[in-house]
Design a protein around this motif. Sequence first.
Motif, PDB file in Angstrom:
ATOM      1  N   GLY A  58       1.123   1.871  -4.269  1.00  0.00           N
ATOM      2  CA  GLY A  58       1.897   0.934  -3.467  1.00  0.00           C
ATOM      3  C   GLY A  58       1.520   0.968  -2.004  1.00  0.00           C
ATOM      4  N   LEU A  59       1.200   2.149  -1.497  1.00  0.00           N
ATOM      5  CA  LEU A  59       0.882   2.298  -0.080  1.00  0.00           C
ATOM      6  C   LEU A  59      -0.593   2.021   0.221  1.00  0.00           C
ATOM      7  N   ASP A  75      -9.088  -9.826  -7.876  1.00  0.00           N
ATOM      8  CA  ASP A  75      -7.700  -9.605  -8.282  1.00  0.00           C
ATOM      9  C   ASP A  75      -6.986 -10.943  -8.403  1.00  0.00           C
ATOM     10  N   PRO A  76      -6.551 -11.346  -9.597  1.00  0.00           N
ATOM     11  CA  PRO A  76      -5.906 -12.654  -9.772  1.00  0.00           C
ATOM     12  C   PRO A  76      -4.547 -12.761  -9.095  1.00  0.00           C
ATOM     13  N   LEU A  77      -3.954 -11.633  -8.703  1.00  0.00           N
ATOM     14  CA  LEU A  77      -2.645 -11.668  -8.058  1.00  0.00           C
ATOM     15  C   LEU A  77      -2.740 -11.769  -6.542  1.00  0.00           C
ATOM     16  N   TRP A  78      -3.890 -11.474  -5.974  1.00  0.00           N
ATOM     17  CA  TRP A  78      -4.032 -11.474  -4.521  1.00  0.00           C
ATOM     18  C   TRP A  78      -3.903 -12.893  -3.976  1.00  0.00           C
ATOM     19  N   PRO A 160       1.766  -9.228  -3.603  1.00  0.00           N
ATOM     20  CA  PRO A 160       1.272  -9.166  -4.984  1.00  0.00           C
ATOM     21  C   PRO A 160      -0.214  -8.849  -5.098  1.00  0.00           C
ATOM     22  N   CYS A 161      -0.501  -7.804  -5.831  1.00  0.00           N
ATOM     23  CA  CYS A 161      -1.863  -7.435  -6.198  1.00  0.00           C
ATOM     24  C   CYS A 161      -1.754  -6.442  -7.347  1.00  0.00           C
ATOM     25  N   LEU A 162      -2.832  -6.177  -8.024  1.00  0.00           N
ATOM     26  CA  LEU A 162      -2.769  -5.292  -9.187  1.00  0.00           C
ATOM     27  C   LEU A 162      -2.247  -3.901  -8.833  1.00  0.00           C
TER      28      LEU A 162
END
Length: 212
Positions: A58-59, A75-78, A160-162
């Motif tokens: 997380g950090l 990364d599809p969430l970035w 949001p990211c993996l």
Amino acid sequence: MPSPMGWAAFAALSFYLILFALGTLRLAANGQRIWLFTTATGRDRGAAFGFRAAFALGLLGPLVWVALPVLHKADPLWSESGLPLTGWTGALLAWAGALLAWAGALLALLAQSGMGASWRVGVRQGEAGALVTSGLFSLSRNPTFLGQAMLLAGVAAALPCLPTLIAAVLMVWSANTQIRSEETILLATHGEAYARYMARVPRWIGRAGTEG
């Protein structure tokens, strides 16, 4: 680059980790045995690793993703990939995530403070500490874990990211694993007093007696 709300959620995580460390060190300086992760075995060892990995991801995950475009572009969430929610929906999600992260950080810190000398990082037979049932612990048997889960879920929503998604999932899994071990130890230590507490107060939040 992350949105302002993403950085606000990241600030909540940083703030929490600093105060968590300071509070833990303060109790340890008084001669209290706090850090029990090093003695964990079996599933508790996995939970101990999961907690540390969750906060590290997380950090550090977002920082690494910002520093290395080759990673965040895969990364599809970035946010720069074009796939996450955009417009008002994305903005509302980011705001909600930041607020959830700060609420979770404050809840976890207040719960840690409320435990006083009973605060432990990890679980071990014979080192359970006094039973705390007042304050936040009258609403949830595990308000610290609840706050930590809210914190990392908020970071995952606002940033949001993996790595942040994996961090939130790892946190919930690790907490559930350690909670079950803690319940066994607390029942053995406090007996009927803890059994009555379990019947009266839910494991997470809601109604007592509904958890599995």
